[in-house]
Write a protein that holds these residues in place. Structure first.
Motif, mmCIF file in Angstrom:
data_model
loop_
_atom_site.group_PDB
_atom_site.id
_atom_site.type_symbol
_atom_site.label_atom_id
_atom_site.label_comp_id
_atom_site.label_asym_id
_atom_site.label_seq_id
_atom_site.Cartn_x
_atom_site.Cartn_y
_atom_site.Cartn_z
ATOM 1 N N SER A 1 1.515 4.921 6.025
ATOM 2 C CA SER A 1 1.985 5.481 4.647
ATOM 3 C C SER A 1 2.443 4.115 4.014
ATOM 4 N N GLN B 1 -7.286 1.326 -6.355
ATOM 5 C CA GLN B 1 -7.398 2.558 -5.560
ATOM 6 C C GLN B 1 -7.844 1.719 -4.187
ATOM 7 N N LEU B 2 -7.343 2.333 -2.945
ATOM 8 C CA LEU B 2 -8.074 1.842 -1.852
ATOM 9 C C LEU B 2 -9.411 2.443 -1.529
ATOM 10 N N LEU C 1 -4.620 4.314 6.895
ATOM 11 C CA LEU C 1 -4.157 4.225 5.551
ATOM 12 C C LEU C 1 -4.494 5.557 4.916
ATOM 13 N N LYS D 1 -6.177 7.766 1.976
ATOM 14 C CA LYS D 1 -6.339 7.857 0.645
ATOM 15 C C LYS D 1 -4.833 7.400 -0.109
ATOM 16 N N GLY D 2 -5.220 6.356 -1.094
ATOM 17 C CA GLY D 2 -3.871 5.788 -1.602
ATOM 18 C C GLY D 2 -4.145 4.693 -2.686
ATOM 19 N N THR E 1 0.785 -1.241 0.092
ATOM 20 C CA THR E 1 0.148 -0.121 0.021
ATOM 21 C C THR E 1 0.929 1.201 -0.081
ATOM 22 N N SER F 1 -0.077 5.244 0.681
ATOM 23 C CA SER F 1 -1.066 6.012 0.965
ATOM 24 C C SER F 1 -0.689 7.434 1.982
ATOM 25 N N GLU F 2 -1.709 7.961 2.112
ATOM 26 C CA GLU F 2 -1.495 9.489 2.824
ATOM 27 C C GLU F 2 -1.692 9.514 4.167
#
Length: 342
Positions: free
Chosen positions: A96, A157-158, A134, A136-137, A89, A91-92
């Motif tokens: 991360s 996309q997650l 997680l 967005k990511g 993963t 992600s923001e």
């Protein structure tokens, strides 16, 4: 199990009496011929304790990584060649990065990268779920077939639905295979009796999962509704494809699984399959035992350092030595810079 086992329409104790159960940390492939369903199921115990115990993750991070490990086990174990399946993963959120590396046929390692203060802060919020960490990511799935072979990579996309929904969406978009995924993770508490210390509580982890796919011989039977991709004009009729009755029944049955059934050692995988498909019979194939094992080594890291320039070696040297720590297993290695001088 040394051969394919048929779980027939019988009472559970009788049907399981002569079966060698796979137990924890083993992938169990299965097939339900009347429903054209194939899949894999797993329960993880000590393997999780081994992987997670190498780090000091906050509880929520451990739960999130454990779920990713279960999903990777289900996906990676389908490979029929020597290679690696890597789930990652990006992600923001406070977590991360998650990386789970499955090496065929049965070795797995994993780690998480996170901001501890942000994890603790978010964990205190009302309605918090570990998956929220997680943000967005994307989820990247990489199939590495080894040297001289091209890597295959899938990206999805997650989503708020968690890893279950993300995996199902990936197979729908990229593979066009109707798929259902169930995952569960929990921290367990056992009690060990020691002659000197008396009874002592011991924490551990358990997780489980099931992946089932609709794979009939007829391609038309597994066809799903086409995704318009935004190209269909507004108001246009987009033809819908009816879901096959066999797949409807399979997903309905799998939808009855309670999370505790996926992790309870008293409900082995074979028992759960028998409960789900006792009207049809399920073929259970030989299980593959999983192992928590890292691929790092002193020699391997030394080979990497040997390719460094003199400037890179100097930048990596501190207090007269080069120290390398494996992010997967937390093993530390030390090297003398003089060993790399030409």
């Amino acid at each position: 199990m040394t051969s394919n086992t048929i779980l027939p329409l019988e009472s559970m104790p009788e049907a399981l009496k002569n079966i060698e159960l796979a137990g924890d940390d083993a992938i169990v492939p299965f097939q339900v011929d009347p429903l054209d369903v194939r899949g894999r199921a797993v329960q993880l115990g000590s393997l999780l304790d081994d992987v997670l115990g190498r780090h000091t993750y906050p509880e929520a991070v451990s739960k999130l990584l454990a779920e990713a490990i279960v999903l990777t086990s289900l996906l990676g174990s389908s490979m029929k060649f020597d290679g690696r399946f890597i789930l990652q993963t990006q992600s923001e959120g406070p977590v991360s990065l998650l990386v789970v590396d499955f090496k065929t046929p049965h070795q797995i390692r994993a780690y998480a990268r996170y901001e501890e203060a942000d994890v603790i802060s978010m964990s205190r919020e009302e309605g918090f779920k570990p998956y929220d960490l997680l943000g967005k990511g994307i989820l990247v799935m990489t199939v590495d077939q080894g040297q001289h072979m091209e890597r295959y990579q899938g990206i999805v996309q997650l989503s708020e639905g968690g890893f279950e929904a993300v995996a199902e969406e990936y197979f729908k978009q990229s593979e066009q295979i109707p798929t259902v995924v169930r995952l569960a993770v929990a921290e367990s508490l056992t009690h060990d009796r020691d002659a000197d210390k008396g009874e002592e509580a011991k924490h551990g982890w358990r997780a489980g999962g099931m992946l089932a796919q609709f794979l009939p011989h007829s391609i038309e039977r597994m066809k799903q509704a086409d995704l318009s991709g935004g190209e269909a004009p507004e108001g246009a009729d987009v033809p819908e494809v009816e879901v096959d009755d066999a797949w409807l029944e399979a997903t309905a049955l799998i939808g009855t699984i309670e999370p505790v059934e996926l992790i309870d050692p008293n409900v082995p995988v074979e028992r759960l399959l028998l409960r789900l498909f006792n009207e049809h019979g399920a073929t259970v194939y030989p299980a593959t035992a999983m192992e928590a094992k890292c691929s790092c080594s002193q020699a391997g890291i030394k080979d990497v350092l040997a390719g460094f320039t003199a400037e890179e070696l100097a930048q990596s040297t501190e207090d007269g030595k080069i120290s390398v720590n494996c992010e997967f297993c937390s093993t530390s290695y030390e090297f003398d810079p003089a060993d790399f001088q030409n």
